[in-house]
Design a protein around this motif. Structure first.
Motif, mmCIF file in Angstrom:
data_model
loop_
_atom_site.group_PDB
_atom_site.id
_atom_site.type_symbol
_atom_site.label_atom_id
_atom_site.label_comp_id
_atom_site.label_asym_id
_atom_site.label_seq_id
_atom_site.Cartn_x
_atom_site.Cartn_y
_atom_site.Cartn_z
ATOM 1 N N LEU A 1 -4.341 7.256 -0.564
ATOM 2 C CA LEU A 1 -3.981 5.885 -0.192
ATOM 3 C C LEU A 1 -4.225 5.020 -1.420
ATOM 4 C CD1 LEU A 1 -3.344 3.487 1.706
ATOM 5 C CD2 LEU A 1 -5.737 3.576 2.447
ATOM 6 N N ALA B 1 -4.057 14.180 0.049
ATOM 7 C CA ALA B 1 -3.473 12.928 0.520
ATOM 8 C C ALA B 1 -4.191 11.756 -0.140
ATOM 9 C CB ALA B 1 -3.600 12.826 2.036
ATOM 10 N N ALA C 1 -0.209 12.827 2.583
ATOM 11 C CA ALA C 1 0.040 11.660 3.416
ATOM 12 C C ALA C 1 1.525 11.325 3.361
ATOM 13 C CB ALA C 1 -0.786 10.473 2.938
ATOM 14 N N VAL D 1 1.174 5.645 0.036
ATOM 15 C CA VAL D 1 0.555 6.934 0.354
ATOM 16 C C VAL D 1 1.400 8.058 -0.219
ATOM 17 C CG1 VAL D 1 -0.615 6.123 2.433
ATOM 18 C CG2 VAL D 1 1.710 7.058 2.612
ATOM 19 N N GLN E 1 0.848 -1.189 0.000
ATOM 20 C CA GLN E 1 0.000 0.000 0.000
ATOM 21 C C GLN E 1 0.892 1.250 0.000
ATOM 22 O OE1 GLN E 1 -2.198 -1.276 3.604
ATOM 23 N NE2 GLN E 1 -4.048 -0.827 2.414
ATOM 24 N N ILE F 1 2.742 5.279 6.169
ATOM 25 C CA ILE F 1 1.741 4.252 6.412
ATOM 26 C C ILE F 1 2.413 3.075 7.095
ATOM 27 C CG2 ILE F 1 2.081 3.313 4.072
ATOM 28 C CD1 ILE F 1 -0.886 2.451 4.133
ATOM 29 N N VAL G 1 -2.460 5.668 8.457
ATOM 30 C CA VAL G 1 -1.790 6.692 7.661
ATOM 31 C C VAL G 1 -1.661 7.973 8.478
ATOM 32 C CG1 VAL G 1 -1.890 8.025 5.510
ATOM 33 C CG2 VAL G 1 -2.826 5.701 5.582
#
Length: 414
Positions: free
Chosen positions: A130, A128, A150, A115, A113, A153, A159
């Motif tokens: 994700l 931001a 962001a 950010v 994942q 994470i 986050v």
């Protein structure tokens, strides 16, 4: 294999806990790194058109950053995520945008994942985001204002970053998948959350009453702990590992005379290390006036950037390990063809990601992300019990992250 299974990362943690694997020996003077050119989303570009900085790395060796896409439009750049230990593949690694022309990936967890920040229109504000394999890029919104970013994470999908309030101030935020950002600043003043570990500890910077920025550590107590400085007025915490060790930079109280006196006042600011108690430890510089620590792994290895010419702001990337700070340019092969300029991330294998210039006049000296991999003889962990608790927590966090991600599908979180 499903990305929600334990996978290689979890197996590696368990194996390390029970002592069945070895880890690289910590860095020492004279060790060498191999270097991988991570390339660009525009592989035929030269010079500035090939600009592709790297910012974050996970324990699988996946790297995130941004890359210019077109030689005719240098303002069009997209976030990228590489495959493990691989250069950028323009076909598979472009993460897209929120609808605008630009995005940047700043951090990646062990589930892949990502950010960062992206705009929704060509001239619009950045928000931001994700990003995950399942849902693509999601806008995390703001705290009532017009923009956000962001910065980090963890492996539970939590986050942190900075977002604008309706009053126009930027405040540190925490996002746990609830659909809204939690404001970490309970009183006025600017703040930014820069990193979060798997225990939920958060670090960043916050304005104090006098208007200066100080590094903070946020834990479950709900208060932002002021970590102070190295004797000067300001500082910032950049990263925290799973042992609660913090790095960043802080003013020392001294000043320096730059090459151009018009640039003054010039406060001396040094990279610091915080063990979780006591005062900040000054990590020094490479010979110049300033330094800044950008990341730390779970074995206490620190990377950052430091001045190496007296009285100048010219910097080089550094590695701090075993009480010694080293210029990373001195730890790669002399004939590599690179000048390393920034180091922004380090994983638990000691791999380092950053940005440098390739010394190729035929391609007009392109600036690309690099991946450094230690060339070391492995050594067993002397006391694996020391890291048992933290790694067990990390493995348990991965299990919880799996559960929360599965539950969060309906909410569009993964």
């Amino acid at each position: 294999m499903s990305k929600y299974t334990l996978g290689a990362t979890g197996i590696g943690l368990i194996a390390l806990i029970i002592g069945e694997v070895t880890i690289p020996q910590q860095a020492a003077a004279g060790e060498l790194y191999s270097i991988t050119n991570l390339g660009s989303l525009n592989p035929t570009a030269t010079g500035f058109d090939a600009y592709s900085p790297g910012y974050g790395i996970n324990n699988a060796g996946q790297v995130v950053g941004s890359s210019i896409l077109s030689s005719t439009d240098v303002f069009r750049s997209h976030a990228f995520r590489t495959a493990p230990n691989s250069a950028i593949n323009p076909t598979t690694d472009d993460l897209g945008t929120l609808g605008g022309n630009s995005s940047t990936g700043y951090a990646i967890n062990d589930f892949g994942q990502v950010v960062g920040e992206s705009n929704k229109s060509v001239y619009g504000s950045d928000y931001a985001f994700l990003w995950s394999d399942a849902t693509g890029m999601q806008n995390l919104g703001t705290l009532g204002g017009e923009s956000s970013v962001a910065n980090a994470i963890n492996n539970l999908g939590q986050v942190v970053g900075s977002a604008e309030t309706k009053e126009g101030e930027f405040h540190a935020f925490f996002y746990s998948g609830s659909g809204v950002l939690q404001d970490l600043t309970t009183v006025g003043g600017l703040s930014s959350a820069n990193d979060i570990n798997d225990s939920g500890q958060i670090v960043g910077s916050k304005q104090i009453q006098l208007g200066q920025n100080h590094p903070f550590l946020y834990s479950s107590s709900g208060a932002l702990q002021d970590l102070g400085t190295l004797g000067g007025e300001e500082g910032v915490a950049s990263a925290i590992n799973n042992f609660g060790q913090v790095v960043g930079s802080a003013d020392t109280g001294a000043t320096f005379e730059p090459d151009d006196p018009k640039e003054c006042p010039c406060n001396v600011s040094h990279a610091f290390f915080y063990s979780g108690s006591g005062t900040l430890q000054d990590l020094g510089t490479l010979g110049g006036p300033n330094s800044d620590a950008t990341d730390i792994n779970d074995f206490g290895q620190v990377v950052g950037n430091a001045g190496y010419i007296k009285g100048s702001k010219v910097t080089a990337p550094f590695l701090y390990s075993n009480g010694k700070i080293s210029n990373l340019n001195d730890l790669i092969p002399a004939n590599s063809g690179w000048v390393l300029e920034n180091a922004d991330g380090i994983n638990n294998s000691g791999q380092i990601v950053g940005t440098g210039t390739i010394q190729d006049p035929g391609r007009n000296y392109p600036v690309h992300a690099f991946l450094l991999t230690p060339v070391l003889k492995p050594t067993s962990v002397p006391e694996p019990s020391i890291i048992f608790g933290s790694l067990t927590a990390s493995a348990f966090g991965i299990f919880l992250g799996k559960k929360s991600k599965q539950q969060g599908k309906a909410k569009g979180l993964v």
